[in-house]
Design an enzyme around this catalytic site. Structure first.
Site, mmCIF file in Angstrom:
data_model
loop_
_atom_site.group_PDB
_atom_site.id
_atom_site.type_symbol
_atom_site.label_atom_id
_atom_site.label_comp_id
_atom_site.label_asym_id
_atom_site.label_seq_id
_atom_site.Cartn_x
_atom_site.Cartn_y
_atom_site.Cartn_z
ATOM 1 N N ALA A 96 0.640 -0.551 0.364
ATOM 2 C CA ALA A 96 0.145 -0.216 0.234
ATOM 3 C C ALA A 96 1.088 1.050 -0.146
ATOM 4 C CB ALA A 96 -0.951 0.101 1.045
ATOM 5 N N ASP A 97 2.095 1.206 1.028
ATOM 6 C CA ASP A 97 2.893 2.555 0.757
ATOM 7 C C ASP A 97 3.472 2.545 -0.911
ATOM 8 O OD1 ASP A 97 2.426 4.181 3.121
ATOM 9 O OD2 ASP A 97 3.736 2.694 4.621
ATOM 10 N N VAL A 98 4.215 1.111 -0.915
ATOM 11 C CA VAL A 98 4.702 2.164 -2.348
ATOM 12 C C VAL A 98 3.541 2.408 -3.435
ATOM 13 C CG1 VAL A 98 6.114 0.742 -4.018
ATOM 14 C CG2 VAL A 98 6.407 0.124 -1.749
#
Length: 376
Positions: free
Chosen positions: A163-165
């Site tokens: 999700a971060d990337v």
């Protein structure tokens, strides 16, 4: 040849992944990135090997300026940097920069051409706006963990901070869209990206499948829940492959290849619902034929018959793979201590040109006293 974002200046207020990863992509595209860090640096710098990996992956080629934004003189320095910037990207706690006079409303009133992007866990307007929101929270609350893992096991997270990337890609899309609009209108813009929204968007096909099938998506291990064989594992004599052959044409090709054309007339394998219901028997038949082969020979045969298959690789295998080396996705960086390391670069080239290798990761505050970053 000039880089696409040459002449664009980005100011980053970022910790960990989402904002630093986005500005790393912008840097790889040619933008100058000034990373404003608090005393002590990006929080990722202090959490051991995992944090060190984050710093190495997402901070190459940036300038680092340490500022204590609670101090008036340091806030003035930040404002001076922003006055000469095109883009601000931040993922601090909700409202933290606004309380310091560094929010989008304050800055864009003085700099209407500024593009300001904020990354949060749950979205600025949501009831959960002030909750801490890391990648794992987005994976859990987006439904992603509910469909990851074995069907009789616990929900599992994806093996990296997906999700971060993915949010970093959304940030870059927002920045590029806003910069393009600014070229046409002169106006900047304010964009909001949330980890939760990004993680939900990644699963768009699953939402479509839910509508089409009437069945809520669920965990199914490696195999896809409604088609087979699809993303299923087969063990070879020296490794493991994954294969998919769930269209009528591809399944017929597979049956002919493994010498089991009788499967085409067996009602257990007549269509995808039947094959899903009998997946264990199906995979046993496929494995009996392919499991006696080595991985390289198995993949060559499947490719020759137009069947999607791939070797399950470790990171060490990936680094040595011919396709990976030919594409040039892996580059080298120089860490704060001067050590050279391998890291993925941009996943595309433009006119055949890739970002420069051996970009350095700065120590916290390495450019605080240097005059170069003050020059427009």
């Amino acid at each position: 040849m000039s880089t696409p974002l040459a002449g664009i200046r980005v100011v980053e207020f970022g910790h960990y992944i989402a904002a630093p990863a986005a500005t790393q992509l912008l840097s790889d595209l040619g933008a100058e990135v000034i990373k404003i860090e608090p005393p002590g640096g990006d929080q990722a710098r202090g959490i051991g090997a995992y944090g060190e990996g984050i710093v190495l992956a997402f901070n190459r080629g940036k300038r680092s300026v340490v500022l204590d934004l609670k101090r008036e003189d340091d806030r003035s320095t930040a404002l001076a940097l922003i006055a000469e910037a095109d883009v601000v990207v931040q993922n601090l706690r909700a409202g933290a920069l606004a309380r310091l006079g560094l929010g989008p409303d304050d800055l864009r009133s003085a700099h209407p051409g500024l593009v300001y992007v904020s990354v949060s866990g749950f979205g600025a307007g949501s009831p959960s706006a002030h909750r801490p929101g890391l990648d794992i929270a987005a994976q859990a609350e987006s439904g992603l963990m509910s469909i990851t893992g074995e069907d009789d096991g616990d929900p599992l997270r994806v093996g990296f901070p997906v999700a971060d990337v993915a949010a970093s890609y959304a940030v870059v899309q927002a920045v590029l869209a806003a910069l393009l609009r600014r070229e046409r209108t002169g106006e900047g813009g304010v964009a909001e990206v949330s980890l939760l929204d990004t993680a939900i968007h990644l699963q768009s096909a699953m939402w479509g499948e839910w509508h089409a099938s009437g069945q809520e998506p669920r965990r199914k291990g490696n195999g896809q829940a409604t088609v087979a064989p699809a993303a299923d594992l087969v063990h070879t004599t020296d490794g493991t492959i994954v294969l998919s052959a769930y269209t009528a044409d591809h399944f017929a090709r597979l049956c002919r290849l493994i010498g089991k054309t009788w499967m085409l007339d067996d009602p257990r394998f007549a269509d995808n619902p039947s094959r899903v219901a009998n997946r264990t028997v199906l995979l046993a038949e496929i494995s009996q034929a392919l499991g006696v082969l080595g991985t390289e020979k198995c993949l060559a045969l499947l490719a020759d018959h137009g069947i999607v298959a791939a070797e399950v690789r470790t990171y060490r295998d990936v680094a040595a793979a011919a396709d990976v080396r030919a594409d040039g996705i892996l580059t080298t960086g120089i860490g704060p201590d001067g050590d050279r390391y391998t890291v993925p670069s941009l996943p595309f080239t433009l006119d055949g040109v890739a970002p420069a290798a051996d970009q350095e990761v700065p120590r916290p505050g390495a450019d605080s006293d240097a005059p170069a970053w003050r020059e427009p």
